[in-house]
Design a protein around this motif. Structure first.
Motif, short mmCIF file in Angstrom:
data_model
loop_
_atom_site.label_atom_id
_atom_site.label_comp_id
_atom_site.label_asym_id
_atom_site.label_seq_id
_atom_site.Cartn_x
_atom_site.Cartn_y
_atom_site.Cartn_z
N THR A 1 13.83 0.64 -0.79
CA THR A 1 14.05 -0.28 0.32
C THR A 1 14.90 -1.47 -0.14
O THR A 1 15.80 -1.93 0.58
N LEU A 2 14.62 -1.96 -1.34
CA LEU A 2 15.43 -3.05 -1.89
C LEU A 2 16.90 -2.63 -2.01
O LEU A 2 17.81 -3.38 -1.61
N LEU A 3 17.12 -1.45 -2.52
CA LEU A 3 18.50 -0.97 -2.67
C LEU A 3 19.18 -0.79 -1.31
O LEU A 3 20.38 -1.08 -1.16
N GLU A 4 18.41 -0.35 -0.32
CA GLU A 4 18.97 -0.19 1.02
C GLU A 4 19.34 -1.54 1.63
O GLU A 4 20.24 -1.63 2.48
N ASP B 1 0.81 -1.20 0.00
CA ASP B 1 0.00 0.00 0.00
C ASP B 1 0.86 1.27 0.00
O ASP B 1 0.33 2.37 0.14
N HIS B 2 2.17 1.11 -0.17
CA HIS B 2 3.07 2.22 -0.46
C HIS B 2 3.50 2.14 -1.92
O HIS B 2 3.16 1.18 -2.62
N SER B 3 4.27 3.11 -2.37
CA SER B 3 4.61 3.18 -3.79
C SER B 3 5.66 2.15 -4.17
O SER B 3 6.46 1.67 -3.34
N ALA B 4 5.68 1.82 -5.46
CA ALA B 4 6.72 0.93 -5.98
C ALA B 4 8.09 1.58 -5.86
O ALA B 4 9.10 0.89 -5.67
N GLU B 5 8.15 2.90 -5.95
CA GLU B 5 9.42 3.61 -5.82
C GLU B 5 10.00 3.45 -4.42
O GLU B 5 11.21 3.26 -4.24
N TYR B 6 9.14 3.51 -3.42
CA TYR B 6 9.58 3.30 -2.04
C TYR B 6 10.07 1.87 -1.85
O TYR B 6 11.07 1.61 -1.17
N ALA B 7 9.37 0.91 -2.47
CA ALA B 7 9.80 -0.48 -2.40
C ALA B 7 11.18 -0.65 -3.03
O ALA B 7 12.05 -1.33 -2.47
N MET B 8 11.39 -0.02 -4.18
CA MET B 8 12.68 -0.13 -4.85
C MET B 8 13.79 0.48 -3.99
O MET B 8 14.89 -0.08 -3.88
N PHE C 1 10.45 -6.59 -8.24
CA PHE C 1 10.72 -8.02 -8.12
C PHE C 1 11.68 -8.51 -9.19
O PHE C 1 12.47 -9.43 -8.94
N ALA C 2 11.64 -7.90 -10.36
CA ALA C 2 12.62 -8.25 -11.39
C ALA C 2 14.03 -7.90 -10.92
O ALA C 2 14.98 -8.68 -11.12
N ARG C 3 14.19 -6.73 -10.30
CA ARG C 3 15.50 -6.33 -9.78
C ARG C 3 15.91 -7.26 -8.63
O ARG C 3 17.09 -7.66 -8.53
N ALA C 4 14.96 -7.62 -7.79
CA ALA C 4 15.29 -8.52 -6.68
C ALA C 4 15.77 -9.87 -7.20
O ALA C 4 16.74 -10.44 -6.68
N ARG C 5 15.11 -10.39 -8.22
CA ARG C 5 15.53 -11.65 -8.82
C ARG C 5 16.95 -11.51 -9.40
O ARG C 5 17.79 -12.38 -9.23
#
Length: 339
Positions: A153-156, A144-151, A185-189
């Motif tokens: 967080t992934l980078l962090e 329920d937050h943005s995909a940009e925030y998720a990305m 999820f593509a970047r996470a993979r």
């Protein structure tokens, strides 16, 4: 078989794959952490805390769930939370656990990412040393937050890749389909993480969300996902690919009007890799073995089904093949001792 079914289930070697660490915050620990960190709580007793646990859907649950986290502020708070859970899981026969954590629920209120993960990691190391339980972390993005925030967080999280086995997606599913996070999820993979996603029960567009998770995102397993039974094509696709479902019977009965025992059993009988887990056990008053027992009683399951669920829990996990065979051997030895 001799012995009591509850004792058999609690001793049965099992893995837990759908467990939110923040959902293991027991009221007693909540009070202790509040005192430690100078946080004033509206509730003054355990009974008052539990009186707030009135859920009729996912949204009403989340309204209680997130505010409780404000008592978690220091590394040792996260350590104590995870270690308490791992202690209880060990007593329930859990040999291996893959635990969700929600860093955005903490970084969003000013708690550094390192504070969160270092506390959880120290508890994993301590529990492995003290009683031999194996544990991994799965970083979940808040949908329920943005995909940009998720990305972001992934980078962090990338400097901590050795401490995180996979990524997931949780929180309010309404209007937040898997496709919203396809690039994340593509970047996470690409970074080497394994993938899972919540497809919560009885959501709007449940089947389309499950389809996106399987066909568009290419997840390694699905959390909840029981609504897949409504689509034979997706059932057969999941079966042929060995895609596992991490089901949570007791929590189902809190956020809907029933446990979905018939659906879970039907999927198990159709050959899907169905597993049983506790989700947010402190809020639903049911840890791993309690969920096995609740499902067994509701669906009149025998020992054969329970053993298959335990075997599935290891087969669906992200452990090496040699470790898998060792756990399956432990189950066979355990069952033989009861026969």
């Amino acid at each position: 078989m001799t012995g009591d079914l509850a004792a058999f289930v609690r001793g049965l070697p099992k893995a837990e794959l759908h467990l939110h660490l923040e959902g293991t915050l027991e009221p007693e620990l909540k009070f202790m952490l509040a005192q430690r960190n100078g946080v004033e709580l509206a509730e003054k007793t355990v009974a008052e805390v539990k009186a707030t646990y009135r859920f009729h859907d996912l949204t009403s649950f989340l309204r209680v769930y997130y505010p409780a986290m404000r008592v978690l502020q220091q590394p040792r708070d996260f350590h104590d939370l995870a270690f308490d859970y791992l202690t209880r899981a060990h007593a329930d026969g859990v040999r291996h656990v893959e635990m969700f954590f929600d860093p955005q629920a903490h970084t969003g209120r000013g708690v550094p990412f390192h504070t969160v993960i270092s506390g959880y990691r120290s508890a994993i190391v301590a529990a492995r040393r003290e009683f031999g339980i194996s544990a991994e972390l799965i970083l979940c993005f808040l949908r329920d937050h943005s995909a940009e925030y998720a990305m972001a967080t992934l980078l962090e999280a990338l400097p901590y890749k050795d401490w995180i086995i996979g990524v997931g997606l949780d929180s309010d599913e309404r209007g937040n389909p898997p496709s919203k996070f396809a690039d994340v999820f593509a970047r996470a993979r690409q970074e080497g993480f394994l993938l899972t996603m919540h497809c919560d029960i009885d959501q709007t567009d449940s089947i389309e969300h499950i389809r996106q998770a399987i066909e568009d995102i290419g997840v390694d397993r699905i959390d909840h996902g029981t609504n897949i039974i409504e689509d034979d094509r997706l059932v057969e696709l999941a079966k042929s690919s060995g895609l596992a479902l991490t089901c949570c019977p007791v929590s189902n009965s809190f956020v809907t009007n029933r446990m979905k025992a018939d659906e879970i059993t039907a999927l198990l009988d159709r050959g899907l890799v169905v597993t049983v887990n506790s989700d947010d056990p402190s809020y639903f008053d049911a840890y791993a073995a309690d969920n096995y027992l609740a499902l067994a009683r509701q669906a009149d399951l025998g020992v054969e089904h329970l053993v298959r669920l335990a075997e599935n829990s290891f087969r669906a996990s992200w452990i090496p093949a040699a470790k898998l065979e060792r756990y399956l051997h432990d189950i066979r030895e355990y069952v033989a001792a009861y026969s």
